[in-house]
Design a protein around this motif. Structure first.
Motif, PDB file in Angstrom:
ATOM      1  N   LEU A 164       0.818  -1.210   0.000  1.00  0.00           N
ATOM      2  CA  LEU A 164       0.000   0.000   0.000  1.00  0.00           C
ATOM      3  C   LEU A 164       0.853   1.261   0.000  1.00  0.00           C
ATOM      4  O   LEU A 164       1.933   1.301   0.593  1.00  0.00           O
ATOM      5  N   THR A 165       0.346   2.293  -0.662  1.00  0.00           N
ATOM      6  CA  THR A 165       0.964   3.613  -0.567  1.00  0.00           C
ATOM      7  C   THR A 165       0.594   4.220   0.779  1.00  0.00           C
ATOM      8  O   THR A 165      -0.274   3.709   1.503  1.00  0.00           O
ATOM      9  N   ASP A 166       1.236   5.346   1.126  1.00  0.00           N
ATOM     10  CA  ASP A 166       0.910   6.009   2.393  1.00  0.00           C
ATOM     11  C   ASP A 166      -0.564   6.408   2.434  1.00  0.00           C
ATOM     12  O   ASP A 166      -1.226   6.285   3.472  1.00  0.00           O
ATOM     13  N   ALA A 167      -1.072   6.909   1.304  1.00  0.00           N
ATOM     14  CA  ALA A 167      -2.477   7.328   1.267  1.00  0.00           C
ATOM     15  C   ALA A 167      -3.404   6.121   1.449  1.00  0.00           C
ATOM     16  O   ALA A 167      -4.395   6.185   2.182  1.00  0.00           O
ATOM     17  N   GLU A 168      -3.063   5.033   0.765  1.00  0.00           N
ATOM     18  CA  GLU A 168      -3.880   3.827   0.894  1.00  0.00           C
ATOM     19  C   GLU A 168      -3.792   3.255   2.309  1.00  0.00           C
ATOM     20  O   GLU A 168      -4.774   2.723   2.835  1.00  0.00           O
ATOM     21  N   ARG A 169      -2.596   3.382   2.915  1.00  0.00           N
ATOM     22  CA  ARG A 169      -2.441   2.890   4.289  1.00  0.00           C
ATOM     23  C   ARG A 169      -3.362   3.662   5.232  1.00  0.00           C
ATOM     24  O   ARG A 169      -3.925   3.111   6.171  1.00  0.00           O
ATOM     25  N   GLY A 170      -3.502   4.968   4.996  1.00  0.00           N
ATOM     26  CA  GLY A 170      -4.408   5.772   5.816  1.00  0.00           C
ATOM     27  C   GLY A 170      -5.847   5.330   5.650  1.00  0.00           C
ATOM     28  O   GLY A 170      -6.609   5.255   6.621  1.00  0.00           O
ATOM     29  N   ALA A 171      -6.212   4.993   4.421  1.00  0.00           N
ATOM     30  CA  ALA A 171      -7.568   4.510   4.173  1.00  0.00           C
ATOM     31  C   ALA A 171      -7.778   3.159   4.836  1.00  0.00           C
ATOM     32  O   ALA A 171      -8.844   2.883   5.416  1.00  0.00           O
ATOM     33  N   ALA A 172      -6.752   2.304   4.763  1.00  0.00           N
ATOM     34  CA  ALA A 172      -6.852   0.984   5.389  1.00  0.00           C
ATOM     35  C   ALA A 172      -7.006   1.122   6.892  1.00  0.00           C
ATOM     36  O   ALA A 172      -7.766   0.370   7.522  1.00  0.00           O
ATOM     37  N   ARG A 173      -6.303   2.106   7.434  1.00  0.00           N
ATOM     38  CA  ARG A 173      -6.395   2.323   8.875  1.00  0.00           C
ATOM     39  C   ARG A 173      -7.828   2.657   9.299  1.00  0.00           C
ATOM     40  O   ARG A 173      -8.298   2.201  10.344  1.00  0.00           O
ATOM     41  N   ASP A 174      -8.523   3.435   8.471  1.00  0.00           N
ATOM     42  CA  ASP A 174      -9.915   3.779   8.783  1.00  0.00           C
ATOM     43  C   ASP A 174     -10.778   2.524   8.836  1.00  0.00           C
ATOM     44  O   ASP A 174     -11.656   2.379   9.695  1.00  0.00           O
ATOM     45  N   ILE A 175     -10.516   1.603   7.903  1.00  0.00           N
ATOM     46  CA  ILE A 175     -11.293   0.367   7.882  1.00  0.00           C
ATOM     47  C   ILE A 175     -10.957  -0.498   9.100  1.00  0.00           C
ATOM     48  O   ILE A 175     -11.842  -1.076   9.738  1.00  0.00           O
ATOM     49  N   LEU A 176      -9.657  -0.579   9.447  1.00  0.00           N
ATOM     50  CA  LEU A 176      -9.250  -1.367  10.610  1.00  0.00           C
ATOM     51  C   LEU A 176      -9.845  -0.790  11.893  1.00  0.00           C
ATOM     52  O   LEU A 176     -10.261  -1.540  12.794  1.00  0.00           O
ATOM     53  N   ASP A 177      -9.895   0.513  11.967  1.00  0.00           N
ATOM     54  CA  ASP A 177     -10.484   1.143  13.146  1.00  0.00           C
ATOM     55  C   ASP A 177     -11.971   0.817  13.245  1.00  0.00           C
ATOM     56  O   ASP A 177     -12.508   0.601  14.334  1.00  0.00           O
ATOM     57  N   LEU A 178     -12.616   0.746  12.097  1.00  0.00           N
ATOM     58  CA  LEU A 178     -14.032   0.381  12.055  1.00  0.00           C
ATOM     59  C   LEU A 178     -14.220  -1.040  12.592  1.00  0.00           C
ATOM     60  O   LEU A 178     -15.135  -1.312  13.375  1.00  0.00           O
ATOM     61  N   ILE A 179     -13.333  -1.944  12.176  1.00  0.00           N
ATOM     62  CA  ILE A 179     -13.423  -3.330  12.643  1.00  0.00           C
ATOM     63  C   ILE A 179     -13.176  -3.399  14.144  1.00  0.00           C
ATOM     64  O   ILE A 179     -13.863  -4.120  14.884  1.00  0.00           O
ATOM     65  N   ALA A 180     -12.165  -2.643  14.614  1.00  0.00           N
ATOM     66  CA  ALA A 180     -11.815  -2.681  16.039  1.00  0.00           C
ATOM     67  C   ALA A 180     -12.939  -2.177  16.920  1.00  0.00           C
ATOM     68  O   ALA A 180     -13.000  -2.513  18.112  1.00  0.00           O
ATOM     69  N   ARG A 181     -13.858  -1.365  16.352  1.00  0.00           N
ATOM     70  CA  ARG A 181     -14.968  -0.816  17.135  1.00  0.00           C
ATOM     71  C   ARG A 181     -16.257  -1.607  16.955  1.00  0.00           C
ATOM     72  O   ARG A 181     -17.296  -1.233  17.502  1.00  0.00           O
ATOM     73  N   ASP A 182     -16.169  -2.707  16.194  1.00  0.00           N
ATOM     74  CA  ASP A 182     -17.376  -3.522  15.976  1.00  0.00           C
ATOM     75  C   ASP A 182     -17.852  -4.072  17.315  1.00  0.00           C
ATOM     76  O   ASP A 182     -17.059  -4.513  18.147  1.00  0.00           O
ATOM     77  N   ALA A 183     -19.154  -4.074  17.496  1.00  0.00           N
ATOM     78  CA  ALA A 183     -19.723  -4.530  18.768  1.00  0.00           C
ATOM     79  C   ALA A 183     -19.554  -6.031  18.973  1.00  0.00           C
ATOM     80  O   ALA A 183     -19.554  -6.505  20.116  1.00  0.00           O
ATOM     81  N   ALA A 184     -19.367  -6.761  17.888  1.00  0.00           N
ATOM     82  CA  ALA A 184     -19.284  -8.219  17.992  1.00  0.00           C
ATOM     83  C   ALA A 184     -17.849  -8.652  18.295  1.00  0.00           C
ATOM     84  O   ALA A 184     -16.918  -8.336  17.559  1.00  0.00           O
ATOM     85  N   GLU A 185     -17.681  -9.397  19.367  1.00  0.00           N
ATOM     86  CA  GLU A 185     -16.357  -9.913  19.757  1.00  0.00           C
ATOM     87  C   GLU A 185     -15.746 -10.756  18.648  1.00  0.00           C
ATOM     88  O   GLU A 185     -14.538 -10.706  18.398  1.00  0.00           O
ATOM     89  N   LEU A 186     -16.571 -11.538  17.965  1.00  0.00           N
ATOM     90  CA  LEU A 186     -16.083 -12.425  16.917  1.00  0.00           C
ATOM     91  C   LEU A 186     -15.411 -11.644  15.786  1.00  0.00           C
ATOM     92  O   LEU A 186     -14.401 -12.081  15.225  1.00  0.00           O
ATOM     93  N   VAL A 187     -15.958 -10.488  15.444  1.00  0.00           N
ATOM     94  CA  VAL A 187     -15.402  -9.664  14.373  1.00  0.00           C
ATOM     95  C   VAL A 187     -14.045  -9.098  14.803  1.00  0.00           C
ATOM     96  O   VAL A 187     -13.071  -9.126  14.041  1.00  0.00           O
ATOM     97  N   ARG A 188     -13.975  -8.597  16.019  1.00  0.00           N
ATOM     98  CA  ARG A 188     -12.709  -8.039  16.511  1.00  0.00           C
ATOM     99  C   ARG A 188     -11.653  -9.130  16.624  1.00  0.00           C
ATOM    100  O   ARG A 188     -10.479  -8.922  16.331  1.00  0.00           O
ATOM    101  N   ARG A 189     -12.081 -10.326  17.046  1.00  0.00           N
ATOM    102  CA  ARG A 189     -11.131 -11.429  17.155  1.00  0.00           C
ATOM    103  C   ARG A 189     -10.602 -11.842  15.781  1.00  0.00           C
ATOM    104  O   ARG A 189      -9.428 -12.196  15.637  1.00  0.00           O
ATOM    105  N   ALA A 190     -11.446 -11.783  14.773  1.00  0.00           N
ATOM    106  CA  ALA A 190     -11.006 -12.124  13.416  1.00  0.00           C
ATOM    107  C   ALA A 190      -9.849 -11.230  12.996  1.00  0.00           C
ATOM    108  O   ALA A 190      -8.870 -11.692  12.388  1.00  0.00           O
ATOM    109  N   MET A 191      -9.954  -9.934  13.316  1.00  0.00           N
ATOM    110  CA  MET A 191      -8.864  -9.027  12.989  1.00  0.00           C
ATOM    111  C   MET A 191      -7.631  -9.331  13.827  1.00  0.00           C
ATOM    112  O   MET A 191      -6.497  -9.348  13.327  1.00  0.00           O
TER     113      MET A 191
END
Length: 378
Positions: A43-70
């Motif tokens: 990933l480029t730096d810009a793409e890494r920033g976008a990926a980070r937004d998605i990872l943050d979304l996953i980390a805040r998922d209410a379901a434990e199973l989703v966070r554990r998958a990450m």
């Protein structure tokens, strides 16, 4: 570059399943797929920033199973943002443990923050990390968590400084679980090895004397029956000794530097020990003994052997061993060393049939131990 642009690296379905999946299993599957692709992508730096937004979304998922998958998917990834790794490490155990066990992006200060309020599960995960700094080891000792401390004690990657060893003995000397765990380390300071003798179980003691060098006097005392329930093979302790000269001197002081011991050690491939034994008995320096022992001509070995006072009847066996030894290459890996020992003994026995029966029986009995070592080595 935005999250929309990053979607070109994934798929519309991946993002839709992550955000609007009908249940947590679907979202967890999408999270795993997304994390795996993000980690593999260049990933480029810009793409890494976008990926980070998605990872943050996953980390805040209410379901434990989703966070554990990450957590499971990115537990060894250097692309996992540190702050998200810390967030996962502070999560419930099911999510936190994979990251705590192996994430390379967590730093000591992050681990200390986790340990402030950690339960036993998280302490154990941290204790088993590939690299555990002394400051973390001391924090684990502060917890007095037997299971976590024993995991650290057995973990070569957990760096016990002198103070940590002292604390472990002061606080856990009566705890056989912790004391026995230290034996699993591949390296132990000699003074620690000596202190362990009186604090570990019989089974652990057998492992200790088989896999770690003991201080010479301790080795001799155990072999002489100072602790009757222990058996110590001085031949292989000779090969483990960090200071062969001192070990040889202690053996001689205790009248244990016998011709039989020297022959058996040579048949087991402990050449440095034999060189120092010859030097001690002949009253010459190790350097001179080495030159004579490995002299390509026929006279060097004979000259040093005669000065040792060892019986002349054993010389042909010693000569046969060195002749075979000089024709072989000594490997450095564990399995190779076991095969080398066996080949050395077999060829020396074949070349010279006059090896005393007791010594021959001893060597043949050790073949079984070598077979076990080879089986463990794969």
């Amino acid at each position: 570059m935005s999250v929309v642009a990053l979607r070109n690296r994934l798929t519309q379905d991946d993002i839709r399943r992550l955000v609007k999946g009908e249940n947590e299993e679907v979202r967890a599957s999408a999270a795993q797929k997304i994390c795996r692709r993000m980690d593999a992508a260049n990933l480029t730096d810009a793409e890494r920033g976008a990926a980070r937004d998605i990872l943050d979304l996953i980390a805040r998922d209410a379901a434990e199973l989703v966070r554990r998958a990450m957590a499971v998917t990115l537990k060894q990834s250097r692309n996992l943002p540190r702050d998200i790794a810390v967030k996962l490490a502070m999560d419930v155990d099911a999510v936190a443990l994979p990251v705590l066990e192996s994430s390379p992006v967590l730093e000591d200060e992050d681990l200390l923050r986790v340990l402030e309020h950690a339960g036993s599960g998280k302490r154990c995960a941290i204790a088993g990390r590939p690299h555990v700094a002394p400051i973390i080891v001391h924090e684990l000792l502060d917890s007095r968590d037997e299971r976590a401390v024993s995991i650290a004690a057995a973990n070569d990657g957990a760096r016990f400084d002198d103070a940590a060893y002292q604390r472990a003995f002061a606080e856990f000397c009566e705890n056989p679980v912790v004391m026995d765990a230290f034996v699993a380390r591949s390296q132990l300071p000699l003074d620690v090895t000596e202190r362990l003798i009186s604090h570990i179980s019989d089974t652990a003691l057998q492992r200790l004397v088989s896999h770690h060098a003991l201080p010479p006097q301790v080795a001799v005392e155990i072999a002489e029956g100072a602790r009757e329930r222990a058996t110590l093979d001085l031949v292989d302790q000779a090969g483990l000794a960090h200071d062969p000269k001192h070990f040889v001197q202690q053996l001689r002081l205790n009248a244990r530097l016998t011709p039989s011991l020297i022959l058996r050690a040579l048949l087991r491939g402990h050449v440095a020990f034999v060189e120092h034994a010859f030097a001690e008995l002949a009253g010459i320096t190790h350097a001179k003994a080495w030159l004579l022992v490995h002299d390509a001509g026929p006279l060097g070995l004979r000259a040093v052997y005669d000065r040792t006072g060892m019986p002349s009847r054993l010389y042909p066996a010693i000569r046969a061993c060195f002749d075979v030894l000089h024709a072989m290459e000594v490997p450095h890996d564990t399995a190779g060393r076991e095969r080398f020992r066996r080949a050395l003994a077999e060829r020396a026995i074949t070349r010279f049939q006059g090896i005393p029966e007791d010594d021959l029986d001893y060597i043949l009995s050790r073949f079984e131990d070598d077979d076990e070592q080879l089986a463990r080595a794969g």
